[in-house]
Scaffold this motif. Structure first.
Motif, mmCIF file in Angstrom:
data_model
loop_
_atom_site.group_PDB
_atom_site.id
_atom_site.type_symbol
_atom_site.label_atom_id
_atom_site.label_comp_id
_atom_site.label_asym_id
_atom_site.label_seq_id
_atom_site.Cartn_x
_atom_site.Cartn_y
_atom_site.Cartn_z
ATOM 1 N N PHE A 185 13.958 -15.760 -27.931
ATOM 2 C CA PHE A 185 13.341 -14.907 -26.919
ATOM 3 C C PHE A 185 12.815 -15.731 -25.742
ATOM 4 C CE2 PHE A 185 13.124 -11.999 -30.494
ATOM 5 C CZ PHE A 185 13.221 -10.749 -29.928
ATOM 6 N N GLY A 186 12.670 -17.026 -25.939
ATOM 7 C CA GLY A 186 12.010 -17.846 -24.931
ATOM 8 C C GLY A 186 10.531 -17.524 -24.854
ATOM 9 N N ARG A 187 9.933 -17.192 -25.996
ATOM 10 C CA ARG A 187 8.524 -16.803 -26.046
ATOM 11 C C ARG A 187 7.781 -17.681 -27.040
ATOM 12 N NH1 ARG A 187 11.138 -14.241 -22.848
ATOM 13 N NH2 ARG A 187 10.689 -12.162 -22.012
ATOM 14 N N SER A 188 6.510 -17.950 -26.744
ATOM 15 C CA SER A 188 5.683 -18.748 -27.649
ATOM 16 C C SER A 188 5.061 -17.883 -28.731
ATOM 17 C CB SER A 188 4.581 -19.465 -26.863
ATOM 18 O OG SER A 188 3.769 -18.520 -26.166
ATOM 19 N N LYS A 189 4.800 -16.615 -28.419
ATOM 20 C CA LYS A 189 4.254 -15.655 -29.377
ATOM 21 C C LYS A 189 4.279 -14.278 -28.733
ATOM 22 C CE LYS A 189 -0.552 -16.419 -27.882
ATOM 23 N NZ LYS A 189 -1.930 -16.746 -28.315
ATOM 24 N N PHE A 190 3.984 -13.262 -29.540
ATOM 25 C CA PHE A 190 3.820 -11.907 -29.033
ATOM 26 C C PHE A 190 2.348 -11.530 -29.098
ATOM 27 C CE2 PHE A 190 8.292 -11.729 -30.561
ATOM 28 C CZ PHE A 190 8.876 -11.446 -29.343
ATOM 29 N N ILE A 191 1.892 -10.803 -28.095
ATOM 30 C CA ILE A 191 0.492 -10.397 -28.012
ATOM 31 C C ILE A 191 0.415 -8.884 -27.817
ATOM 32 C CG2 ILE A 191 -0.250 -12.619 -27.104
ATOM 33 C CD1 ILE A 191 -0.283 -11.380 -24.296
ATOM 34 N N PRO A 192 -0.704 -8.252 -28.216
ATOM 35 C CA PRO A 192 -0.830 -6.798 -28.045
ATOM 36 C C PRO A 192 -0.815 -6.414 -26.575
ATOM 37 C CG PRO A 192 -2.504 -7.644 -29.560
ATOM 38 C CD PRO A 192 -1.867 -8.841 -28.908
ATOM 39 N N VAL A 193 -0.289 -5.210 -26.301
ATOM 40 C CA VAL A 193 -0.262 -4.705 -24.934
ATOM 41 C C VAL A 193 -0.322 -3.183 -24.980
ATOM 42 C CG1 VAL A 193 2.250 -4.434 -24.660
ATOM 43 C CG2 VAL A 193 0.858 -5.100 -22.685
ATOM 44 N N THR A 194 -0.674 -2.557 -23.876
ATOM 45 C CA THR A 194 -0.709 -1.100 -23.784
ATOM 46 C C THR A 194 0.114 -0.645 -22.587
ATOM 47 O OG1 THR A 194 -2.659 -1.021 -22.351
ATOM 48 C CG2 THR A 194 -3.052 -1.087 -24.742
ATOM 49 N N ASN A 195 0.362 0.655 -22.533
ATOM 50 C CA ASN A 195 1.127 1.223 -21.420
ATOM 51 C C ASN A 195 0.496 0.902 -20.072
ATOM 52 O OD1 ASN A 195 2.522 2.325 -23.540
ATOM 53 N ND2 ASN A 195 2.113 4.460 -23.023
ATOM 54 N N ALA A 196 -0.835 0.838 -20.035
ATOM 55 C CA ALA A 196 -1.542 0.651 -18.769
ATOM 56 C C ALA A 196 -1.155 -0.659 -18.081
ATOM 57 C CB ALA A 196 -3.050 0.686 -19.001
ATOM 58 N N ALA A 197 -0.738 -1.653 -18.847
ATOM 59 C CA ALA A 197 -0.394 -2.953 -18.265
ATOM 60 C C ALA A 197 0.799 -2.853 -17.322
ATOM 61 C CB ALA A 197 -0.100 -3.957 -19.372
ATOM 62 N N TYR A 198 1.591 -1.788 -17.462
ATOM 63 C CA TYR A 198 2.823 -1.665 -16.678
ATOM 64 C C TYR A 198 2.711 -0.694 -15.504
ATOM 65 C CZ TYR A 198 4.657 -4.576 -20.286
ATOM 66 O OH TYR A 198 4.843 -5.647 -21.113
ATOM 67 N N GLU A 199 1.498 -0.218 -15.248
ATOM 68 C CA GLU A 199 1.291 0.672 -14.106
ATOM 69 C C GLU A 199 1.694 0.026 -12.773
ATOM 70 O OE1 GLU A 199 0.536 3.980 -13.666
ATOM 71 O OE2 GLU A 199 1.041 3.945 -15.797
ATOM 72 N N PRO A 200 1.468 -1.286 -12.590
ATOM 73 C CA PRO A 200 1.926 -1.887 -11.323
ATOM 74 C C PRO A 200 3.418 -1.713 -11.074
ATOM 75 C CG PRO A 200 0.413 -3.364 -12.437
ATOM 76 C CD PRO A 200 0.694 -2.251 -13.404
ATOM 77 N N LEU A 201 4.221 -1.674 -12.132
ATOM 78 C CA LEU A 201 5.665 -1.501 -11.964
ATOM 79 C C LEU A 201 6.009 -0.081 -11.545
ATOM 80 C CD1 LEU A 201 7.151 -3.567 -14.935
ATOM 81 C CD2 LEU A 201 6.609 -4.296 -12.599
ATOM 82 N N VAL A 202 5.183 0.880 -11.963
ATOM 83 C CA VAL A 202 5.386 2.264 -11.527
ATOM 84 C C VAL A 202 5.256 2.335 -10.015
ATOM 85 C CG1 VAL A 202 4.511 4.634 -11.650
ATOM 86 C CG2 VAL A 202 4.585 3.230 -13.727
ATOM 87 N N GLU A 203 4.228 1.683 -9.485
ATOM 88 C CA GLU A 203 4.006 1.699 -8.041
ATOM 89 C C GLU A 203 5.130 0.984 -7.296
ATOM 90 O OE1 GLU A 203 1.666 3.566 -6.724
ATOM 91 O OE2 GLU A 203 1.226 4.110 -8.812
ATOM 92 N N VAL A 204 5.571 -0.150 -7.827
ATOM 93 C CA VAL A 204 6.680 -0.876 -7.197
ATOM 94 C C VAL A 204 7.950 -0.034 -7.241
ATOM 95 C CG1 VAL A 204 8.191 -2.879 -7.386
ATOM 96 C CG2 VAL A 204 5.722 -3.155 -7.633
ATOM 97 N N GLY A 205 8.192 0.617 -8.388
ATOM 98 C CA GLY A 205 9.375 1.467 -8.508
ATOM 99 C C GLY A 205 9.393 2.580 -7.485
ATOM 100 N N ARG A 206 8.241 3.168 -7.271
ATOM 101 C CA ARG A 206 8.161 4.245 -6.264
ATOM 102 C C ARG A 206 8.330 3.707 -4.849
ATOM 103 N NH1 ARG A 206 2.951 6.965 -9.252
ATOM 104 N NH2 ARG A 206 4.101 8.354 -10.672
#
Length: 295
Positions: free
Chosen positions: A268-289
């Motif tokens: 994956f090219g990742r050191s570990k996985f960490i918890p996340v929520t939907n709210a973390a991706y709100e900036p992408l909603v704005e960019v998408g629009r």
């Protein structure tokens, strides 16, 4: 006595039938948890990556787990939307699309690196472009390839940065020719070969392909590193608790965050996985629009 005997035998028969039906219900096999991931790299690497995840999750969750490949980013979103898969490794933008299409679905875990992800702009050696900290406006009028059309680091964010650098213009108005490679490894190959002068690529795939000896530093190089943005994540449908029992979503999150085996993480090219929520991706909603890529 004969009549009572018949009644008794009938009652016992009904009881046996009921018990048999109940036993069959209890023995009904648990359906497999099926997952997929966006095809952001070559297929052999994806099979290696997700096969190990399936084996790990099956042991941790106590239910059958199966990985199915898909041919495109939209196909991953469609498989999630129609219930063909219950879990997916999405890019930031495809995750937004999937969760909007399936109410109740949740982002569970992201790579530690995904909280602050980056796009690289790469250039073919003959393009005459030098590395720069500022956005390289000299890419104008060159040929340019994005990755997949729904890729966050290969399309959404680079298009956003391009539009910022050239106000009032879309990529087709900035470049001599625009292409879509389909995945990040292919983007590197196309720029390295000279089929396109410049391309936008996921920095993690660039690093993985470089380590694998697939990048010729004499033919292609990084000329710009973008500002950071949230990207990949594991997203699960909201109905899995009904299928696998109360608390299954949290158990699944714990299993993903609990991955420590380098043999799983390195592809994956990742050191570990960490918890996340939907709210973390709100900036992408704005960019998408703002780019017109999301309604």
């Amino acid at each position: 006595m004969l009549g009572l005997g018949r009644v008794g035998r009938f009652a016992l028969g009904c009881l046996a039938l009921a018990l048999g039906t109940a036993a069959q219900a209890q023995e009904k096999p648990v359906p497999p948890l099926v997952f997929t991931g966006i095809p952001d790299q070559d297929e052999s690497r994806l099979v290696e990556r997700f096969g190990k995840v399936a084996t790990y999750l099956e042991a941790k969750l106590g239910v059958p787990v199966r990985y199915i490949p898909v041919k495109s980013y939209p196909a991953a979103v469609t498989a999630f939307t129609n219930g063909q898969v219950q879990l997916a490794w999405f890019g930031g933008f495809t995750g937004v699309q999937a969760r909007r299409a399936v109410p109740g679905s949740q982002a569970l875990a992201q790579g530690a690196e995904d909280a602050a992800f980056k796009t690289y702009l790469i250039a073919q050696a003959g393009a005459g472009l030098e590395p720069t900290r500022d956005f390289p406006k000299a890419i104008a009028d060159k040929t340019f390839t994005f990755g997949a059309r729904a890729s966050t680091s290969g399309r959404l964010m680079p298009e956003y940065f391009i539009r910022q650098a050239f106000p009032g213009k879309n990529p087709e108005q900035v470049f001599a020719r625009v292409g879509f490679s389909g995945d990040h490894s292919r983007t590197i190959q196309l720029v390295q070969s000279g089929a396109f002068a410049v391309g936008a690529v996921d920095y993690a795939v660039w690093d993985l392909d470089t380590k694998a000896g697939k990048v010729d530093p004499k033919a292609v190089s990084v000329i710009w590193e973008s500002p950071t943005f949230p990207d990949y994540q594991w997203t699960v449908r909201g109905d899995v608790d009904r299928t696998y029992g109360p608390g299954f979503t949290e158990t699944l999150k714990g299993a993903l965050v609990g991955i420590t085996d380098p043999a799983i993480l390195e592809p994956f090219g990742r050191s570990k996985f960490i918890p996340v929520t939907n709210a973390a991706y709100e900036p992408l909603v704005e960019v998408g629009r703002s780019t017109g890529l999301l309604d």
